[in-house]
Motif scaffolding. Sequence first.
Motif, PDB file in Angstrom:
ATOM      1  N   THR A 140      11.695  27.429   3.849  1.00 13.31           N
ATOM      2  CA  THR A 140      11.542  28.880   3.768  1.00 13.31           C
ATOM      3  C   THR A 140      11.830  29.466   5.144  1.00 13.31           C
ATOM      4  N   CYS A 141      11.656  30.773   5.278  1.00 10.74           N
ATOM      5  CA  CYS A 141      11.922  31.405   6.568  1.00 10.74           C
ATOM      6  C   CYS A 141      10.943  30.940   7.642  1.00 10.74           C
ATOM      7  N   ASN A 142       9.780  30.446   7.241  1.00  6.18           N
ATOM      8  CA  ASN A 142       8.761  30.066   8.214  1.00  6.18           C
ATOM      9  C   ASN A 142       8.524  28.575   8.347  1.00  6.18           C
ATOM     10  N   ARG A 143       9.184  27.751   7.515  1.00  2.16           N
ATOM     11  CA  ARG A 143       8.893  26.324   7.561  1.00  2.16           C
ATOM     12  C   ARG A 143       9.988  25.487   6.920  1.00  2.16           C
ATOM     13  N   VAL A 144      10.111  24.258   7.390  1.00  4.87           N
ATOM     14  CA  VAL A 144      10.911  23.221   6.741  1.00  4.87           C
ATOM     15  C   VAL A 144       9.996  21.998   6.697  1.00  4.87           C
ATOM     16  N   GLU A 145       9.450  21.703   5.519  1.00  6.33           N
ATOM     17  CA  GLU A 145       8.422  20.677   5.402  1.00  6.33           C
ATOM     18  C   GLU A 145       8.702  19.757   4.220  1.00  6.33           C
ATOM     19  N   TYR A 146       8.087  18.580   4.253  1.00  2.34           N
ATOM     20  CA  TYR A 146       8.209  17.617   3.165  1.00  2.34           C
ATOM     21  C   TYR A 146       6.832  17.100   2.786  1.00  2.34           C
ATOM     22  N   VAL A 147       6.732  16.609   1.556  1.00  3.72           N
ATOM     23  CA  VAL A 147       5.558  15.874   1.075  1.00  3.72           C
ATOM     24  C   VAL A 147       6.098  14.639   0.371  1.00  3.72           C
ATOM     25  N   GLY A 148       5.472  13.498   0.583  1.00  4.11           N
ATOM     26  CA  GLY A 148       6.005  12.286  -0.031  1.00  4.11           C
ATOM     27  C   GLY A 148       4.987  11.180  -0.195  1.00  4.11           C
ATOM     28  N   ILE A 149       5.419  10.146  -0.875  1.00  4.48           N
ATOM     29  CA  ILE A 149       4.657   8.909  -1.042  1.00  4.48           C
ATOM     30  C   ILE A 149       5.473   7.792  -0.396  1.00  4.48           C
ATOM     31  N   THR A 150       4.813   6.991   0.448  1.00  5.77           N
ATOM     32  CA  THR A 150       5.519   5.929   1.154  1.00  5.77           C
ATOM     33  C   THR A 150       4.633   4.703   1.298  1.00  5.77           C
ATOM     34  N   GLN A 151       5.247   3.571   1.529  1.00  4.73           N
ATOM     35  CA  GLN A 151       4.511   2.354   1.846  1.00  4.73           C
ATOM     36  C   GLN A 151       4.500   2.087   3.348  1.00  4.73           C
ATOM     37  N   ASP A 152       5.190   2.932   4.113  1.00  3.44           N
ATOM     38  CA  ASP A 152       5.282   2.734   5.554  1.00  3.44           C
ATOM     39  C   ASP A 152       5.175   4.091   6.255  1.00  3.44           C
ATOM     40  N   MET A 158       0.831  -1.196   0.000  1.00  6.41           N
ATOM     41  CA  MET A 158       0.000   0.000   0.000  1.00  6.41           C
ATOM     42  C   MET A 158       0.870   1.252   0.000  1.00  6.41           C
ATOM     43  N   GLN A 159       0.369   2.274  -0.661  1.00  8.71           N
ATOM     44  CA  GLN A 159       1.068   3.554  -0.700  1.00  8.71           C
ATOM     45  C   GLN A 159       0.254   4.588   0.066  1.00  8.71           C
ATOM     46  N   PHE A 160       0.953   5.511   0.730  1.00  8.94           N
ATOM     47  CA  PHE A 160       0.313   6.546   1.507  1.00  8.94           C
ATOM     48  C   PHE A 160       0.891   7.899   1.131  1.00  8.94           C
ATOM     49  N   LEU A 161       0.009   8.890   1.035  1.00  5.80           N
ATOM     50  CA  LEU A 161       0.442  10.269   0.850  1.00  5.80           C
ATOM     51  C   LEU A 161       0.688  10.866   2.229  1.00  5.80           C
ATOM     52  N   VAL A 162       1.903  11.381   2.468  1.00  8.53           N
ATOM     53  CA  VAL A 162       2.288  11.882   3.787  1.00  8.53           C
ATOM     54  C   VAL A 162       2.970  13.238   3.656  1.00  8.53           C
ATOM     55  N   GLY A 163       3.017  13.945   4.755  1.00 13.85           N
ATOM     56  CA  GLY A 163       3.708  15.230   4.784  1.00 13.85           C
ATOM     57  C   GLY A 163       3.867  15.698   6.209  1.00 13.85           C
ATOM     58  N   GLY A 164       4.695  16.684   6.403  1.00 10.55           N
ATOM     59  CA  GLY A 164       4.886  17.216   7.749  1.00 10.55           C
ATOM     60  C   GLY A 164       6.144  18.039   7.846  1.00 10.55           C
ATOM     61  N   GLY A 165       6.595  18.250   9.082  1.00  7.54           N
ATOM     62  CA  GLY A 165       7.809  19.024   9.299  1.00  7.54           C
ATOM     63  C   GLY A 165       7.616  20.115  10.330  1.00  7.54           C
ATOM     64  N   LEU A 166       8.408  21.161  10.205  1.00  7.38           N
ATOM     65  CA  LEU A 166       8.408  22.276  11.153  1.00  7.38           C
ATOM     66  C   LEU A 166       7.815  23.510  10.507  1.00  7.38           C
ATOM     67  N   ASN A 167       7.039  24.282  11.269  1.00  5.31           N
ATOM     68  CA  ASN A 167       6.620  25.592  10.784  1.00  5.31           C
ATOM     69  C   ASN A 167       6.469  26.546  11.958  1.00  5.31           C
ATOM     70  N   TYR A 168       6.195  27.795  11.640  1.00  8.06           N
ATOM     71  CA  TYR A 168       6.178  28.850  12.654  1.00  8.06           C
ATOM     72  C   TYR A 168       5.101  28.638  13.711  1.00  8.06           C
ATOM     73  N   GLU A 169       4.069  27.830  13.410  1.00  6.30           N
ATOM     74  CA  GLU A 169       2.982  27.637  14.362  1.00  6.30           C
ATOM     75  C   GLU A 169       3.411  26.829  15.582  1.00  6.30           C
ATOM     76  N   LYS A 170       4.377  25.931  15.399  1.00  6.90           N
ATOM     77  CA  LYS A 170       4.732  25.005  16.467  1.00  6.90           C
ATOM     78  C   LYS A 170       6.207  25.032  16.852  1.00  6.90           C
ATOM     79  N   SER A 171       7.055  25.606  16.021  1.00 11.82           N
ATOM     80  CA  SER A 171       8.490  25.590  16.303  1.00 11.82           C
ATOM     81  C   SER A 171       9.056  27.007  16.290  1.00 11.82           C
ATOM     82  N   PRO A 172       9.901  27.350  17.266  1.00 15.31           N
ATOM     83  CA  PRO A 172      10.465  28.702  17.339  1.00 15.31           C
ATOM     84  C   PRO A 172      11.522  28.935  16.262  1.00 15.31           C
ATOM     85  N   GLY A 210      11.894   6.586   4.130  1.00 13.75           N
ATOM     86  CA  GLY A 210      11.331   5.506   3.332  1.00 13.75           C
ATOM     87  C   GLY A 210      10.349   5.999   2.294  1.00 13.75           C
ATOM     88  N   LEU A 211      10.689   7.067   1.599  1.00 17.36           N
ATOM     89  CA  LEU A 211       9.788   7.673   0.622  1.00 17.36           C
ATOM     90  C   LEU A 211      10.097   7.192  -0.794  1.00 17.36           C
TER      91      LEU A 211
END
Length: 355
Positions: free
Chosen positions: A50-62, A1-15, A41-42
């Motif tokens: 960017t100045c406000n975020r470090v984020e990723y988007v990917g496709i993974t099986q895990d 199975m494949q899953f669409l995933v994303g996440g990381g750091l942004n100004y809302e939660k990280s200083p 495992g992507l």
Amino acid sequence: MQFLVGGGLNYEKSPLELRERVAFRGEELGRALPLLRQELGLEEAVLLSTCNRVEYVGITQDANRCRAGWARFLESYHGYPANWDAYSQFRQGRACIDHLFELVSGLRSMVIGETEIFGQVKAAYEAAHRMEMTGVWLNRLFQTSFSAAKAARSRTFITRGNVSVSSVAVELAERLFGNLAGRSVMVLGAGEASEKTLRALEGRGVSLLLVANRTYDRACELMKELHGEAIHWSEFLDRSVSVDIVISSTSAPHYILTRERLLPLLERRKGDPLFLIDLAVPRDIDPSVHSLDGVYLYNIDDLQLIARQNLEDRAAEIVRCRRLLEPYIERFAQWADQRQKRSHGSDVMRDFRTA
């Protein structure tokens, strides 16, 4: 199975002090993206910094490996251990899609409706595409998000007013002095943010506008279209003696203005206040200089107050924007459903339909 995933750091939660530790410059993506794909495992991956975020988007099986691998990736690449999980976000399925579409449209920015993020996301995607880090899923997802964002911006007032980071910096400068007529401003750096800052300064009555850049020819090229003076990088400290405001936005990996460098300068200024606005991540200016007499330092997080005050007109447009984005999201969902059926069980959209 494949899953669409994303996440990381942004100004809302990280200083800011953590975000700047793990920021990626454009030239680093050639090394960072393969490591990101390996640690998380992507199968497909895009990395946005960017100045406000470090984020990723990917496709993974895990998805579990992906979630756990983010902290390992940051520590492995930057060599800086921290409780990254506590400051990070993780999204899957519908939540990931909604976030990307709203991000590209300017709805997830510190400054709602700002336009820089569209170009930044597009550049991040194109960099990953050139490196063959994207495939059929992310290509379709990002291209659809760009079309949706263009429609939302053209059919609402979400971009009304001066609320980009560069414009907010200039607005802050105006608030500090009442207006900028007769004031002198120095801009450090000649990249995109600096260029937008310079353009935002046009027509504000600035008496002297200086631009310093490590590549002098780039500073000269920039000032051909603007009314100001390009100076050599080695001159910027001496010329700072006579300016009122320094706005810095370079890609330096270390502080370019420190207490040690500023102290002799302040003696020569004979008590004249110096206002510093640091737009860079990592920061260009040592935050400890704020304690020096006559020095007033503002960084990118300080711009949030002005940004919030400019959001009243835009806030009413958020609901309209989301309504305009929905048909594009549904169109992507229909395409994904059809592709899933052809691929016999691919589960990229599982959480999308049930969200």
